[in-house]
Design a protein around this motif. Structure first.
Motif: not given
Length: 110
Positions: A16-17, A19-21, A23-24
């Protein structure tokens, strides 16, 4: 049983981390271009044909195909397009305009 849950939870949180990074990072890279409008109108090209120049306009699609084929048989790259004011436009590259007009005028006299 509870020991197996901790590594799975760590893997899920890690994914999740990541994918979040990601995406950002993608949003930062590509997201800021929303305010940059692409040019849609060229004041020097009133019919919006881009690199092509109109050399002839005929009322029907079949006539445009015949003229296009005549130009192609002479080695001039040409295409047809629906004209704004009605009819069909015969389009060539600017460097071929003079040759295309010669070919079209010669062929029309035959």
């Amino acid at each position: 049983m509870e020991l197996d849950l901790v590594p799975r939870l760590g893997a899920v949180i890690g994914l999740a981390v990541v994918l979040l990074v990601l995406g950002l990072l993608l949003r930062w890279t590509y997201g800021h271009q929303k305010h940059h409008a692409l040019p849609t109108d060229d004041p020097d090209d009133p019919v919006a044909t881009g690199l092509l120049t109109e050399v002839s306009r005929v009322p029907g699609q079949e006539a445009a195909r015949v003229l296009r084929d005549r130009l192609r048989s002479e080695g001039i790259r040409a295409t047809t397009s629906r004209a704004d004011g009605g009819g069909w436009a015969l389009l060539v590259f600017p460097r071929d305009v003079k040759d295309a007009r010669v070919v079209l005028s010669r062929r029309s006299l035959d």
